[in-house]
Design a protein around this motif. Sequence first.
Motif, PDB file in Angstrom:
ATOM      1  N   LEU A 164      78.790  86.792  62.106  1.00 20.85           N
ATOM      2  CA  LEU A 164      78.901  86.298  62.784  1.00 20.85           C
ATOM      3  C   LEU A 164      81.120  86.372  62.401  1.00 20.85           C
ATOM      4  O   LEU A 164      81.706  86.079  63.492  1.00 20.85           O
ATOM      5  CB  LEU A 164      78.786  85.393  63.742  1.00 20.85           C
ATOM      6  CG  LEU A 164      77.087  84.936  64.084  1.00 20.85           C
ATOM      7  CD1 LEU A 164      76.457  84.119  63.911  1.00 20.85           C
ATOM      8  CD2 LEU A 164      77.238  86.247  65.046  1.00 20.85           C
ATOM      9  N   ILE A 165      81.082  85.491  61.617  1.00 20.58           N
ATOM     10  CA  ILE A 165      82.952  85.084  61.934  1.00 20.58           C
ATOM     11  C   ILE A 165      83.464  85.842  61.130  1.00 20.58           C
ATOM     12  O   ILE A 165      85.022  86.492  61.864  1.00 20.58           O
ATOM     13  CB  ILE A 165      82.800  84.365  60.073  1.00 20.58           C
ATOM     14  CG1 ILE A 165      81.592  83.121  59.578  1.00 20.58           C
ATOM     15  CG2 ILE A 165      83.795  84.037  59.495  1.00 20.58           C
ATOM     16  CD1 ILE A 165      81.603  82.359  58.732  1.00 20.58           C
ATOM     17  N   ILE A 222      84.310  87.521  64.502  1.00 19.88           N
ATOM     18  CA  ILE A 222      85.953  86.386  65.022  1.00 19.88           C
ATOM     19  C   ILE A 222      86.763  86.818  64.984  1.00 19.88           C
ATOM     20  O   ILE A 222      87.935  86.984  65.133  1.00 19.88           O
ATOM     21  CB  ILE A 222      85.166  84.735  65.402  1.00 19.88           C
ATOM     22  CG1 ILE A 222      83.704  84.240  66.353  1.00 19.88           C
ATOM     23  CG2 ILE A 222      86.508  83.757  65.718  1.00 19.88           C
ATOM     24  CD1 ILE A 222      82.903  83.250  65.585  1.00 19.88           C
ATOM     25  N   VAL A 223      87.101  86.913  63.494  1.00 15.42           N
ATOM     26  CA  VAL A 223      88.381  87.779  62.802  1.00 15.42           C
ATOM     27  C   VAL A 223      88.497  89.051  63.960  1.00 15.42           C
ATOM     28  O   VAL A 223      89.732  88.700  63.526  1.00 15.42           O
ATOM     29  CB  VAL A 223      88.101  87.550  61.434  1.00 15.42           C
ATOM     30  CG1 VAL A 223      89.503  87.595  60.706  1.00 15.42           C
ATOM     31  CG2 VAL A 223      87.496  85.743  60.742  1.00 15.42           C
ATOM     32  N   THR A 224      88.218  89.464  63.869  1.00 14.50           N
ATOM     33  CA  THR A 224      87.897  90.719  64.128  1.00 14.50           C
ATOM     34  C   THR A 224      89.400  91.009  65.327  1.00 14.50           C
ATOM     35  O   THR A 224      90.036  91.751  65.057  1.00 14.50           O
ATOM     36  CB  THR A 224      86.880  91.697  64.127  1.00 14.50           C
ATOM     37  OG1 THR A 224      86.127  91.988  63.359  1.00 14.50           O
ATOM     38  CG2 THR A 224      87.259  93.345  65.174  1.00 14.50           C
ATOM     39  N   HIS A 225      88.504  89.934  66.053  1.00 12.17           N
ATOM     40  CA  HIS A 225      89.273  89.798  67.765  1.00 12.17           C
ATOM     41  C   HIS A 225      90.585  89.256  67.264  1.00 12.17           C
ATOM     42  O   HIS A 225      91.485  90.180  68.118  1.00 12.17           O
ATOM     43  CB  HIS A 225      88.362  89.283  68.509  1.00 12.17           C
ATOM     44  CG  HIS A 225      88.936  88.914  69.775  1.00 12.17           C
ATOM     45  ND1 HIS A 225      89.229  89.113  71.024  1.00 12.17           N
ATOM     46  CD2 HIS A 225      90.341  87.740  70.081  1.00 12.17           C
ATOM     47  CE1 HIS A 225      89.947  89.349  71.706  1.00 12.17           C
ATOM     48  NE2 HIS A 225      90.256  87.924  71.338  1.00 12.17           N
TER      49      HIS A 225
END
Length: 268
Positions: free
Chosen positions: A123-124, A127-130
């Motif tokens: 999940l982290i 979020i970091v990808t975006h």
Amino acid sequence: MTKKRFAQAYSVFKKIARANNKNTDNCTELTSLKNLSSTNANENDLNESVKMIEDADNLDEKSLSAFETLKIFFRSKKLILRTLTIMINWLTNSLVYYGISFNTSDLVGDPYVNFALSIIVELIAIIVTHFTLERFGRKIPYSINMIMTGASLLCVFFVPPDMGFLVTTCALVGKFSISFTYNTIYIITGESHPTVIRTSAISVCQTFARMGAIIAPNVQLLGELYWYPMPFVIFGACSSISAVLFIFFVSETKNKKLPDTIDDFINY
């Protein structure tokens, strides 16, 4: 717009603007498009036969066979190398992602805690990808995370048998980075191919991804039957090779005009 159907394009953009409650009165791009649509409408009135020919061409393009689509790929060496590299990366992403996921219960520690940690790091990563792709582009973040996947999994080879918690740590790091690359490869594939074959390229790459998902459980069995670190070494080696190929044969696509045809791609 590549087919000079400006009136339809203008209508679509207006509908999108209304759906999002956006004011287009001061949008110079839409104003220019409206002027182009008016000019083009006059030309269409005088050249109805040309429009019929274009419609026939569109129909032919939509009904391309698999063999004809394959011939398009072989028109450019650059396109072949890039597509093959992305295919290999799709296979690797799927192989490593599912391989680590299936291996979670075999890691040292409570299996439920390990599974929860695996979900959290994924999940982290999403979020970091975006935020990372918007700021740093596609190629550099993808390459770094793919290399990080390979390095973290290859490190398992050097972990002593009595320090199993380090294996769990390496696996979680690999799960984070492979989740990042798996989300990114979708964007890279679409942006790395011309419009005429974009959907076909994504479909072919998805097929390679499914092959990786099929192979992953069998690779995990090698660790159970022969040598515990073997799956991690295989996953790490595949990730490292894929990263090197990606660095050499796939270019950055952020803020670049996407090619519409093969000729546009060759001169891209």
